[in-house]
Design a protein around this motif. Structure first.
Motif, PDB file in Angstrom:
ATOM      1  N   THR A  80      36.086  41.918  51.144  1.00  9.81           N
ATOM      2  CA  THR A  80      37.437  41.567  51.558  1.00  9.81           C
ATOM      3  C   THR A  80      38.110  40.754  50.461  1.00  9.81           C
ATOM      4  N   MET A  81      39.352  41.083  50.192  1.00 11.61           N
ATOM      5  CA  MET A  81      40.115  40.368  49.166  1.00 11.61           C
ATOM      6  C   MET A  81      41.142  39.474  49.844  1.00 11.61           C
ATOM      7  N   THR A  82      41.514  38.408  49.163  1.00 13.42           N
ATOM      8  CA  THR A  82      42.551  37.508  49.644  1.00 13.42           C
ATOM      9  C   THR A  82      43.499  37.198  48.495  1.00 13.42           C
ATOM     10  N   SER A  83      44.652  36.721  48.823  1.00 11.43           N
ATOM     11  CA  SER A  83      45.647  36.380  47.798  1.00 11.43           C
ATOM     12  C   SER A  83      45.643  34.887  47.532  1.00 11.43           C
TER      13      SER A  83
END
Length: 74
Positions: free
Chosen positions: A2-5
């Protein structure tokens, strides 16, 4: 994975200068930020030193000469 900003606030001049430097290295700010985070985790410290070499005066002179000649060809 999962990626986040991540949002970073920085003045325009600093962003421009940083962008110019990382682009000279063939990168972008997002790539450099991701590399920085990964290296922090890997080394368990705040590391990372990227630099660009200054352009030799002879090269700058040659570029100026080419620009001048290009102007006469237009």
């Amino acid at each position: 994975m999962t990626m986040t900003s991540v949002t970073v606030r920085v003045d325009d001049a600093t962003k421009k200068q940083a962008t110019d430097i990382v682009e000279d290295l063939g990168l972008d700010l997002s790539s450099v930020t991701r590399a920085f985070y990964r290296q922090i985790v890997r080394e368990n410290r705040i590391p990372l030193s990227l630099s660009r070499q200054p352009i030799p005066a002879e090269t700058l002179d040659a570029l100026d000469e080419v620009r001048e000649k290009a102007e006469t060809w237009r």
